[in-house]
Structure formats: C-alpha cells, structure tokens
Write a protein that holds these residues in place. Structure first.
Motif, PDB file in Angstrom:
ATOM      1  N   UNK A  82       0.831  -1.204   0.000  1.00  0.00           N
ATOM      2  CA  UNK A  82       0.000   0.000   0.000  1.00  0.00           C
ATOM      3  C   UNK A  82       0.858   1.244   0.000  1.00  0.00           C
ATOM      4  N   UNK A  83       1.942   1.189   0.747  1.00  0.00           N
ATOM      5  CA  UNK A  83       2.846   2.331   0.816  1.00  0.00           C
ATOM      6  C   UNK A  83       3.453   2.596  -0.555  1.00  0.00           C
ATOM      7  N   UNK A  84       3.799   1.510  -1.271  1.00  0.00           N
ATOM      8  CA  UNK A  84       4.375   1.652  -2.604  1.00  0.00           C
ATOM      9  C   UNK A  84       3.344   2.258  -3.555  1.00  0.00           C
ATOM     10  N   UNK A  85       2.086   1.820  -3.396  1.00  0.00           N
ATOM     11  CA  UNK A  85       1.024   2.349  -4.238  1.00  0.00           C
ATOM     12  C   UNK A  85       0.834   3.837  -3.967  1.00  0.00           C
ATOM     13  N   UNK A  86       0.903   4.180  -2.697  1.00  0.00           N
ATOM     14  CA  UNK A  86       0.760   5.570  -2.305  1.00  0.00           C
ATOM     15  C   UNK A  86       1.857   6.420  -2.954  1.00  0.00           C
ATOM     16  N   UNK A  87       3.085   5.887  -2.944  1.00  0.00           N
ATOM     17  CA  UNK A  87       4.198   6.630  -3.512  1.00  0.00           C
ATOM     18  C   UNK A  87       4.035   6.782  -5.030  1.00  0.00           C
ATOM     19  N   UNK A  88       3.560   5.709  -5.679  1.00  0.00           N
ATOM     20  CA  UNK A  88       3.352   5.757  -7.125  1.00  0.00           C
ATOM     21  C   UNK A  88       2.298   6.804  -7.468  1.00  0.00           C
ATOM     22  N   UNK A  89       1.239   6.848  -6.667  1.00  0.00           N
ATOM     23  CA  UNK A  89       0.184   7.826  -6.906  1.00  0.00           C
ATOM     24  C   UNK A  89       0.683   9.244  -6.676  1.00  0.00           C
ATOM     25  N   UNK A  90       1.535   9.405  -5.676  1.00  0.00           N
ATOM     26  CA  UNK A  90       2.088  10.722  -5.387  1.00  0.00           C
ATOM     27  C   UNK A  90       2.938  11.212  -6.547  1.00  0.00           C
ATOM     28  N   UNK A  91       3.721  10.276  -7.113  1.00  0.00           N
ATOM     29  CA  UNK A  91       4.573  10.643  -8.241  1.00  0.00           C
ATOM     30  C   UNK A  91       3.725  11.016  -9.452  1.00  0.00           C
ATOM     31  N   UNK A  92       2.647  10.267  -9.659  1.00  0.00           N
ATOM     32  CA  UNK A  92       1.743  10.537 -10.767  1.00  0.00           C
ATOM     33  C   UNK A  92       1.110  11.912 -10.598  1.00  0.00           C
ATOM     34  N   UNK A  93       0.715  12.210  -9.370  1.00  0.00           N
ATOM     35  CA  UNK A  93       0.094  13.496  -9.070  1.00  0.00           C
ATOM     36  C   UNK A  93       1.078  14.636  -9.338  1.00  0.00           C
ATOM     37  N   UNK A  94       2.331  14.441  -8.937  1.00  0.00           N
ATOM     38  CA  UNK A  94       3.336  15.476  -9.150  1.00  0.00           C
ATOM     39  C   UNK A  94       3.572  15.707 -10.635  1.00  0.00           C
ATOM     40  N   UNK A  95       3.553  14.599 -11.395  1.00  0.00           N
ATOM     41  CA  UNK A  95       3.765  14.701 -12.839  1.00  0.00           C
ATOM     42  C   UNK A  95       2.619  15.475 -13.479  1.00  0.00           C
ATOM     43  N   UNK A  96       1.392  15.130 -13.078  1.00  0.00           N
ATOM     44  CA  UNK A  96       0.220  15.798 -13.635  1.00  0.00           C
ATOM     45  C   UNK A  96       0.217  17.279 -13.271  1.00  0.00           C
ATOM     46  N   UNK A  97       0.674  17.572 -12.060  1.00  0.00           N
ATOM     47  CA  UNK A  97       0.726  18.961 -11.607  1.00  0.00           C
ATOM     48  C   UNK A  97       1.709  19.751 -12.459  1.00  0.00           C
ATOM     49  N   UNK A  98       2.843  19.130 -12.760  1.00  0.00           N
ATOM     50  CA  UNK A  98       3.861  19.780 -13.582  1.00  0.00           C
ATOM     51  C   UNK A  98       3.333  20.014 -14.999  1.00  0.00           C
ATOM     52  N   UNK A  99       2.586  19.019 -15.514  1.00  0.00           N
ATOM     53  CA  UNK A  99       2.009  19.162 -16.850  1.00  0.00           C
ATOM     54  C   UNK A  99       1.007  20.295 -16.892  1.00  0.00           C
ATOM     55  N   UNK A 100       0.251  20.428 -15.813  1.00  0.00           N
ATOM     56  CA  UNK A 100      -0.749  21.491 -15.719  1.00  0.00           C
ATOM     57  C   UNK A 100      -0.086  22.858 -15.744  1.00  0.00           C
ATOM     58  N   UNK A 101       1.010  23.002 -15.005  1.00  0.00           N
ATOM     59  CA  UNK A 101       1.745  24.260 -14.958  1.00  0.00           C
ATOM     60  C   UNK A 101       2.269  24.596 -16.355  1.00  0.00           C
ATOM     61  N   UNK A 102       2.774  23.554 -17.035  1.00  0.00           N
ATOM     62  CA  UNK A 102       3.316  23.743 -18.377  1.00  0.00           C
ATOM     63  C   UNK A 102       2.223  24.165 -19.354  1.00  0.00           C
ATOM     64  N   UNK A 103       1.062  23.501 -19.253  1.00  0.00           N
ATOM     65  CA  UNK A 103      -0.055  23.804 -20.139  1.00  0.00           C
ATOM     66  C   UNK A 103      -0.553  25.229 -19.906  1.00  0.00           C
ATOM     67  N   UNK A 104      -0.585  25.644 -18.658  1.00  0.00           N
ATOM     68  CA  UNK A 104      -1.025  27.007 -18.336  1.00  0.00           C
ATOM     69  C   UNK A 104      -0.075  28.034 -18.927  1.00  0.00           C
ATOM     70  N   UNK A 105       1.225  27.730 -18.849  1.00  0.00           N
ATOM     71  CA  UNK A 105       2.233  28.644 -19.377  1.00  0.00           C
ATOM     72  C   UNK A 105       2.094  28.767 -20.893  1.00  0.00           C
ATOM     73  N   UNK A 106       1.821  27.615 -21.541  1.00  0.00           N
ATOM     74  CA  UNK A 106       1.629  27.631 -22.994  1.00  0.00           C
ATOM     75  C   UNK A 106       0.420  28.471 -23.371  1.00  0.00           C
ATOM     76  N   UNK A 107      -0.658  28.272 -22.642  1.00  0.00           N
ATOM     77  CA  UNK A 107      -1.890  29.003 -22.885  1.00  0.00           C
ATOM     78  C   UNK A 107      -1.672  30.496 -22.695  1.00  0.00           C
TER      79      UNK A 107
END
Ligand code: ZN
Length: 67
Positions: free
Chosen positions: A32-57
């Motif tokens: 479960x801890x590993x799953x939590x970490x994987x989800x956290x990494x995914x969330x961070x990646x999505x957050x970074x993509x969002x920032x990038x998309x906003x900058x492009x816009x």
C-alpha cells in the motif's frame, strides 16, 4: 539495523505505529505504501504538466491576433 520510516526515512521505533518524525502511519502494508508513492509521483507529474499547459496558454494569449 533500525527500522526507518517509509515516508521520511527517519529512524523509528519498531513497535510504534506512527512515525514520530513525520506523524504518518507506518503500520500500513508496504504494498500500500508503494502504491501511495506511485500515486504521489503521478500526481506530481500531472501537476507539472498542468503548470506547463497554463504557461503555454498564457504565452498564446499574449500573442497579438494575426501575428
Ligand atoms: Zn516519517
């Protein structure tokens, strides 16, 4: 070798269910801890993509129409 907290890597009491350093529940299964970490990494990646998309816009908005 002392037990370490999965989250903050601080040394912790083997018997303790909660890390004294970060206060997180260390009694959860490691799968479960590993799953939590994987989800956290995914969330961070999505957050970074969002920032990038906003900058492009934003840069697109600043361009004058027809330029
Ligand atoms: Zn901790």
């Amino acid at each position: 070798m002392p037990e370490t907290c999965f989250f903050c890597k601080a040394e912790k009491d083997e018997q303790s269910l909660v890390c004294s350093a970060c206060g997180r529940d260390t009694a959860i299964p490691s799968s479960l801890a590993a799953e939590h970490q994987a989800l956290s990494q995914k969330r961070d990646r999505l957050r970074a993509e969002l920032v990038e998309a906003k900058a492009r816009l934003e840069s697109r908005r600043r361009k004058p129409i027809g330029a």
